[in-house]
Design an enzyme around this catalytic site. Structure first.
Site, PDB file in Angstrom:
ATOM      1  N   SER A  66      -6.290   3.981   4.016  1.00 31.65           N
ATOM      2  CA  SER A  66      -5.575   2.626   2.925  1.00 31.65           C
ATOM      3  C   SER A  66      -6.723   1.915   2.378  1.00 31.65           C
ATOM      4  CB  SER A  66      -4.524   1.651   3.893  1.00 31.65           C
ATOM      5  OG  SER A  66      -3.186   1.594   2.380  1.00 31.65           O
ATOM      6  N   LYS A 107       0.247   3.856  -2.515  1.00 27.78           N
ATOM      7  CA  LYS A 107      -0.970   4.944  -2.908  1.00 27.78           C
ATOM      8  C   LYS A 107       0.285   6.179  -2.452  1.00 27.78           C
ATOM      9  CE  LYS A 107      -4.583   2.129  -0.925  1.00 27.78           C
ATOM     10  NZ  LYS A 107      -3.532   0.407  -0.152  1.00 27.78           N
ATOM     11  N   SER A 163       0.708  -1.377  -0.022  1.00 23.63           N
ATOM     12  CA  SER A 163       0.113   0.016  -0.407  1.00 23.63           C
ATOM     13  C   SER A 163       1.027   0.874  -0.197  1.00 23.63           C
ATOM     14  CB  SER A 163      -1.204   0.530   0.696  1.00 23.63           C
ATOM     15  OG  SER A 163      -2.278  -0.723   0.722  1.00 23.63           O
TER      16      SER A 163
END
Length: 494
Positions: free
Chosen positions: A117, A60, A57
């Site tokens: 997230s 991102k 993640s």
């Protein structure tokens, strides 16, 4: 007795700062770590910094850079609405769970992916800003090349497992510096401690925020193939440092090692000379290692990318007991003077350490729709629609103003759709029942409320219309009985 299959697993568990034996190979895999001075770009510490690695993640951060860059170019705006598609809603957790068709502003979407997230929201950003996920991935790769991220390949905006998608600690440090340098007005986006959606408060996954003095961002990530990753920034006495830690076996170990690297970095002076990010040599590794056998052992619960401070005392005690048992096995398997025993002692010292308790959360409000009032209406209508419909009642057919709901933020009044639908459904049955039970008299239509109608129905009422004062004619059966009685009396008189 330790078997040959168990020893590499235990070794990989404890050597987070050292070599992790790769499954099926004779070589070693080094968990990437990097410490960089933001202003100068000087490397203060480096370990496997250019090795390819699965980002999870922390992807991102790249998604956010592309979105903010599009806003800067006028190709997007922070208040534009993004629609959640069926594909976005189907993305696996971590997610917000929005239904297809839900709309959310880009500003709220970026806050959500930085804190929660949420994979569904990141997917929606890609679809809406790039025309498709593939189109947005192309924008990610174009931006990475402009920034000098030479080790990165992007295929999705949320970081869910894709064997083709990888990056490096060096590239993530380049990206972090670019976010801080190019978008200073959006710096708070990376330091939000929690978001609040309705009544739900969701803390940031970054366990360093509010626990290590000076930390003000940025993003964590976890998948089994890549382990626990973090890109973090900290500011102390006007000096900002970026730390990247990847491939750790738990969120707790990741946070502690990042804190140690911050301590080390702030203790170093930049000075003249030294290596920069551009000077780091290209890695000899062609593809990222798969950390799944070491990170996600099927015999243990699936690890999660959550703040270790939120763990219960019993869970923490269970983890400590397991670590103690494994450490004893490791110590028994190797001579005390060996490097393996030294690594085990380091792991024991790490196990007995902890970051300070987290500072109180300061949640930032997020919502669906264009503003909080619109979100409140949508949430209420959704809750009303979810309730089971009740059987219609005759009383619902009476003339009565439909109940309404007032939104305090705007003063707007909105009818409740469930109650209106119930009244419409009940009206035919109620009318039939009323017609069969009503007396054969004229119905007054001039009165506007039930109180007036009730008053008009009383005999002798002053304002009662003449047509209403006369009673209805008696049934024929009663009239026939009266005629027979009169005939009997006449015959008796005769």
């Amino acid at each position: 007795m330790l078997t040959r299959a168990l020893l590499p697993r235990l070794l990989g568990r404890f050597l987070g700062l050292g070599a992790l034996l790769a499954a099926g190979t004779a070589g070693a895999v080094t968990a990437p770590m990097l410490v960089v001075d933001v202003d100068s770009g000087k490397v203060l510490y480096s370990q496997g910094a250019t090795d390819p690695w699965y980002p999870a993640s922390i992807t991102k951060l790249m998604t956010t850079y592309v979105a903010l860059d599009m806003v800067r170019q006028g190709r997007a705006s922070m208040d534009q609405l993004l629609a959640i598609s069926a594909d976005a809603a189907a993305e696996p957790p971590s997610k917000m769970g929005f239904k297809p068709g839900t709309q959310i502003t880009l500003d709220n979407a970026l806050k959500i992916i930085m804190v929660k997230s949420a994979n569904d929201v990141a997917w929606a950003i890609g679809e809406n800003l790039g025309g498709s996920v593939e189109g947005f991935a192309n924008l990610m790769n174009e931006a990475a090349q402009r920034l000098g991220m030479r080790d990165s390949h992007w295929f999705n905006p949320n970081g869910l497992p894709d064997a083709r998608q990888w990056t490096s600690a060096r590239d993530m440090a380049v990206l972090a510096r670019a976010l801080i340098r190019d978008f200073p007005e959006n710096r708070d986006l990376f330091s939000i401690s929690a978001i609040q959606f309705g009544r739900a408060v969701m803390p940031n996954h970054n366990g360093l925020l509010g626990r290590y003095a000076g930390v003000d961002g940025m993003k964590t990530g976890f998948i089994c193939a890549g382990g626990f990753n973090v890109v973090a920034s900290a500011n102390r006495n006007g000096r900002r440092i970026i730390t990247v830690v990847m491939g750790q076996p738990s969120a707790r170990e990741r946070d502690l090692k990042a804190a140690d690297l911050f301590d080390y970095g702030f203790g170093q002076s930049v000075g003249w000379g030294g290596q920069t990010l551009a000077d780091l040599p290209v890695s000899a590794a062609a593809v990222p290692p798969d950390m799944r056998p070491y990170i996600c052992d099927r015999r243990r619960p699936m690890p999660t990318d959550a703040d270790s401070a939120a763990a219960t005392a019993s869970a923490a005690a269970a983890g400590a007991n397991a670590d103690n048992a494994n450490a004893q096995l490791m110590a028994a398997a190797a001579p005390p003077s060996s490097a393996l025993a030294f690594a085990t002692m380091n792991s024991a010292a790490l196990r007995n350490r902890a970051l300070p308790p987290r500072a109180p959360l300061q949640p930032v409000l997020v919502w669906t729709g264009r503003d909080p009032a619109e979100s409140a209406i949508a949430a209420t209508d959704e809750a009303v629609a979810a309730k089971p419909a009740k059987a219609p009642r005759v009383k619902a057919a009476r003339t009565k103003p439909a109940p309404s709901r007032t939104i305090a933020a705007t003063g707007a009044t909105v009818p409740q759709p469930r109650l209106l639908a119930r009244q419409k459904a009940a009206a035919p049955a109620a009318a039939a029942a009323y017609a069969s039970a009503a007396p054969a008299t004229a119905v007054i239509a001039d009165h506007k409320d039930r109180a007036g109608a009730k008053h008009a129905a009383k005999p002798g009422a002053k304002h009662a219309p003449k047509a209403e004062a006369r009673p209805a004619p008696k049934p024929k059966a009663v009239a026939a009985k009266s005629v027979a009685a009169k005939a009997a009396r006449k015959s008796k008189d005769d």
